[in-house]
Write an enzyme that holds these catalytic residues in place. Structure first.
Site, mmCIF file in Angstrom:
data_model
loop_
_atom_site.group_PDB
_atom_site.id
_atom_site.type_symbol
_atom_site.label_atom_id
_atom_site.label_comp_id
_atom_site.label_asym_id
_atom_site.label_seq_id
_atom_site.Cartn_x
_atom_site.Cartn_y
_atom_site.Cartn_z
ATOM 1 N N ASP A 112 14.165 -5.676 38.137
ATOM 2 C CA ASP A 112 12.777 -5.871 37.686
ATOM 3 C C ASP A 112 11.725 -5.574 38.744
ATOM 4 O O ASP A 112 10.560 -5.356 38.398
ATOM 5 C CB ASP A 112 12.582 -7.322 37.214
ATOM 6 C CG ASP A 112 13.473 -7.655 36.039
ATOM 7 O OD1 ASP A 112 13.630 -8.848 35.739
ATOM 8 O OD2 ASP A 112 14.039 -6.710 35.445
ATOM 9 N N ARG A 142 24.831 -17.437 35.279
ATOM 10 C CA ARG A 142 23.737 -18.411 35.312
ATOM 11 C C ARG A 142 24.390 -19.781 35.233
ATOM 12 O O ARG A 142 25.404 -19.951 34.573
ATOM 13 C CB ARG A 142 22.768 -18.120 34.165
ATOM 14 C CG ARG A 142 22.050 -16.778 34.416
ATOM 15 C CD ARG A 142 20.991 -16.468 33.393
ATOM 16 N NE ARG A 142 20.135 -15.369 33.841
ATOM 17 C CZ ARG A 142 20.362 -14.069 33.563
ATOM 18 N NH1 ARG A 142 21.406 -13.733 32.874
ATOM 19 N NH2 ARG A 142 19.529 -13.135 33.990
HETATM 20 O O1 F6P Z 1 16.217 -9.771 35.235
HETATM 21 C C1 F6P Z 1 16.952 -8.609 34.973
HETATM 22 C C2 F6P Z 1 17.061 -8.398 33.480
HETATM 23 O O2 F6P Z 1 17.782 -7.230 33.239
HETATM 24 C C3 F6P Z 1 15.715 -8.322 32.774
HETATM 25 O O3 F6P Z 1 15.076 -7.072 32.949
HETATM 26 C C4 F6P Z 1 16.140 -8.602 31.360
HETATM 27 O O4 F6P Z 1 15.089 -9.069 30.548
HETATM 28 C C5 F6P Z 1 17.187 -9.711 31.572
HETATM 29 O O5 F6P Z 1 17.739 -9.503 32.872
HETATM 30 C C6 F6P Z 1 18.309 -9.707 30.562
HETATM 31 O O6 F6P Z 1 19.062 -10.875 30.808
HETATM 32 P P1 F6P Z 1 20.576 -10.982 30.287
HETATM 33 O O7 F6P Z 1 21.419 -10.132 31.183
HETATM 34 O O8 F6P Z 1 20.890 -12.448 30.428
HETATM 35 O O9 F6P Z 1 20.589 -10.489 28.865
#
Ligand code: F6P
Length: 328
Positions: A132, A76
């Site tokens: 998702d 990100r």
């Molecule tokens: O968007 C995909 C996802 O796996 C979501 O289902 C989940 O809430 C989020 O990413 C988790 O984000 P991170 O990998 O930043 O913890």
């Protein structure tokens, strides 16, 4: 019309998902097939700003179709949210004579691509990669099928121990703000209750359902809970609440977490990703930009990114009806 696109970049952005590597492979091999140059960008938009590039050919993507995750890494990127950051990214692309890019990611990544196009008139194409399945305009996103199969396998395992000890399990699954993983995997795994953000049924209904399950002779139960559910209690609080109000139940919790993001992609996701990668490159050389490649009724479609990022996909009400019937 002579095609201006001679060199295409490809990268992954946002949360990774199984099948992203198949999409990367498809973009690279389609470029090779069409005699276009292809450049991989590592670490998403941050790598674009840093110039973390690597020239690719058909052989560069050997043996990745079956691997989960993304060989191009993902990240990100706060810098890309600034005009200065996007300007640096643009300068890097131009310095490497890159004419367009394909971003494999979710709606946040697509929004960044659309803004980049508006600011620099740079051709962009999106491929929906997220577990998702929340991107409007496509019936499936790459990784969703693999994720629901991972969840079903996990719940089948949990059910073995739940039935051995006559226990109730709350199983939390991913999905951010939507309940597609919970609903589909819940029906597939025969969960006794499915809690999703799109349907806030409340605690009383949950207790009634669990009482009915017990009365009907069910000795163990699985309640699948989407992480974005709005019942107002997390799965650990739900455990306490049920133990307090229905002491007949011996309750445990299992949070599946990031295992849902990994694993070898299913054939469905590999084929979907391969199809979308070809279409993304074709659309760029047709002179198109600001589209996401989607699939509807098994046919590939081009969805304006402005549409795809507007809202999340609606929950499948017919599947909710099936779930209600199956849990009688
Ligand atoms: O968007 C995909 C996802 O796996 C979501 O289902 C989940 O809430 C989020 O990413 C988790 O984000 P991170 O990998 O930043 O913890």
């Amino acid at each position: 019309m002579t095609n201006k696109i001679k060199k295409i970049a490809v990268f992954t952005s946002g949360g990774d998902s199984p099948g992203m590597n198949a999409a990367i492979r498809s973009v690279v091999r389609t470029c090779a097939f069409l005699k276009l140059e292809c450049v991989a960008i590592y670490r998403g938009y941050q790598g674009m700003i840093d110039g973390d590039f690597k020239n690719m050919d058909a052989r560069s993507v050997n043996n990745i179709i079956n691997k989960g995750g993304t060989v191009l890494k993902s990240a990100r990127c706060e810098d890309f949210r600034t005009k200065e950051g996007r300007q640096k990214a643009y300068d890097q692309l131009r310095a490497n004579n890159i004419d367009a890019f394909v971003v494999i990611g979710g709606n946040g990544s697509f929004a960044g691509a659309q803004l980049f196009n508006e600011e620099f008139d740079f051709p962009v194409m999106g491929i929906p990669g997220t577990i998702d399945n929340d991107i409007i305009g496509t019936s499936f996103t790459i990784g969703f099928d693999t994720a629901i199969n991972t969840v079903v396998e996990a719940i089948d395992k949990i059910r073995d121990t739940a039935s051995s000890h006559n226990r109730l399990f709350f199983v939390e699954v991913m999905g951010r703000d939507v309940g597609h993983i919970a609903l589909n995997a819940g029906v597939g795994a025969g969960a006794e209750e499915i809690l999703i953000p799109e349907q806030n049924l409340g605690l009383e209904r949950l207790l009634d359902s669990l009482k009915r399950s017990k009365k009907s002779g069910k000795s163990s139960s699985i309640v699948i809970v989407a992480e974005g559910d709005k019942i107002g209690k997390n799965v650990f609080q739900l455990k306490e609440y049920v133990e307090e109000h229905l002491p007949i139940y011996d309750v445990r919790v299992s949070v599946l977490g990031h295992m849902q993001r990994g694993g070898n992609p299913t054939c469905f996701d590999r084929v979907l990703a391969s199809r979308m990668g070809v279409r993304a490159v074709e659309a760029l050389i047709e002179g198109k930009t600001n589209y996401m490649v989607g699939v509807r009724d098994t046919k590939l479609v081009l969805v304006p990114i402005s549409e795809a990022i507007k809202e999340h996909t609606k929950i499948n009400t017919e599947l909710i009806k099936v779930s209600d019937i199956m849990t009688t």
